[in-house]
Design a protein around this motif. Sequence first.
Motif, PDB file in Angstrom:
ATOM      1  N   ARG A   1     -26.931  19.176  15.222  1.00  0.00           N
ATOM      2  CA  ARG A   1     -28.350  19.023  15.506  1.00  0.00           C
ATOM      3  C   ARG A   1     -28.578  18.065  16.684  1.00  0.00           C
ATOM      4  NH1 ARG A   1     -29.770  18.253  10.685  1.00  0.00           N
ATOM      5  NH2 ARG A   1     -29.530  15.981  10.649  1.00  0.00           N
TER       6      ARG A   1
ATOM      7  N   GLU B   1     -23.177  18.509  10.406  1.00  0.00           N
ATOM      8  CA  GLU B   1     -24.567  18.975  10.491  1.00  0.00           C
ATOM      9  C   GLU B   1     -25.378  18.080  11.422  1.00  0.00           C
ATOM     10  OE1 GLU B   1     -28.419  19.860   7.554  1.00  0.00           O
ATOM     11  OE2 GLU B   1     -26.526  19.100   6.729  1.00  0.00           O
ATOM     12  N   ASP B   2     -25.267  16.767  11.246  1.00  0.00           N
ATOM     13  CA  ASP B   2     -26.002  15.831  12.101  1.00  0.00           C
ATOM     14  C   ASP B   2     -25.560  15.946  13.549  1.00  0.00           C
ATOM     15  OD1 ASP B   2     -27.412  14.882   9.952  1.00  0.00           O
ATOM     16  OD2 ASP B   2     -26.114  13.129   9.644  1.00  0.00           O
TER      17      ASP B   2
ATOM     18  N   GLU C   1     -27.384  19.709  20.093  1.00  0.00           N
ATOM     19  CA  GLU C   1     -28.223  20.830  20.502  1.00  0.00           C
ATOM     20  C   GLU C   1     -29.596  20.358  20.975  1.00  0.00           C
ATOM     21  OE1 GLU C   1     -28.352  23.573  17.288  1.00  0.00           O
ATOM     22  OE2 GLU C   1     -26.183  23.961  17.334  1.00  0.00           O
ATOM     23  N   SER C   2     -30.107  19.297  20.360  1.00  0.00           N
ATOM     24  CA  SER C   2     -31.433  18.795  20.741  1.00  0.00           C
ATOM     25  C   SER C   2     -31.391  17.887  21.968  1.00  0.00           C
ATOM     26  CB  SER C   2     -32.044  18.013  19.573  1.00  0.00           C
ATOM     27  OG  SER C   2     -31.323  16.805  19.342  1.00  0.00           O
TER      28      SER C   2
END
Length: 300
Positions: free
Chosen positions: A267, A263-264, A270-271
């Motif tokens: 994120r 999950e980390d 993608e950012s």
Amino acid sequence: MSDRTLPHLALSAHAHNREGLHRTDDAWLAERWADPSTRVLVLAGARLELVDGAPRWLSPDEAPDGERILLGDRDGVTRFAVLVDPEDAPEGEWVGLRGAFAHLMGHHDEAPWLFHAVGLAEWRRVTRHCPRCGGVLEPRRGGHELRCTSCGRPQFPRTDPAVIMAVVDDETGEVLLGRQASWPENRYSTLAGFLEPGESFEDAVRREVLEEVGVEVGRVDYFGNQPWPLPASVMIGFVAHATSREIHVDGSEIAHARWFSREDFGRATESGEIAVPQGVSISSSLIQDWYGAPVESSGW
């Protein structure tokens, strides 16, 4: 390793016949060179010419004078490389192997040819004298051997094995990625290092991880391998199963390292918080295989 096709595996799926038995057959070599269907890749030092983003292959009649290296045959077409001095290279877009990676992503069948040619060109570029007596070296066996004209000692292309590993925590499912001191602040990748004398691949994985980030590793699983002639390596990939989590970076090779959950990681990539290897490298394949999906990242 999953059943998905990973980038580094695609690059090794179209191996050519290297025609090792014909390397000393002068008549066969002359016949193949005279065939107009034969293709030739010119290398200036260890750099190749791109035309519209693709490596330029010539006919023998178009090729300049230089040291000929037999690459081999595929589908009835023989290919050679010709090495020329960079100062004698004509005007054009001459790039190192990394400069051709974008092309290779869409033309996997060319990768083995380029890896073979560039690997030999790099070897010839740095092997100038006999290491035993300092004598002059003469190319033989289709460019795959150098023999000293003074003491007769043969020299062969060398390949330096290196281990590259995705360090994972089996309890949390996290992966450990690191950033080299010379990299931009957001660039992270798997850990890697060279094999030392008298060392197994698995022990090299454990030693490198402990030295670079202070994490202990137990089981080591083989993942795959990839020729990496930049300049003379083969990358042996592993999944390393951590038995400790506390990180102590060495501060010289690795400036920072951290654990990522899926999950980390998703994120952060993608950012743009982090950038990870993309494309044809085995590091990218290791990360994708752990993540379980293609990675959305600015890449490098």
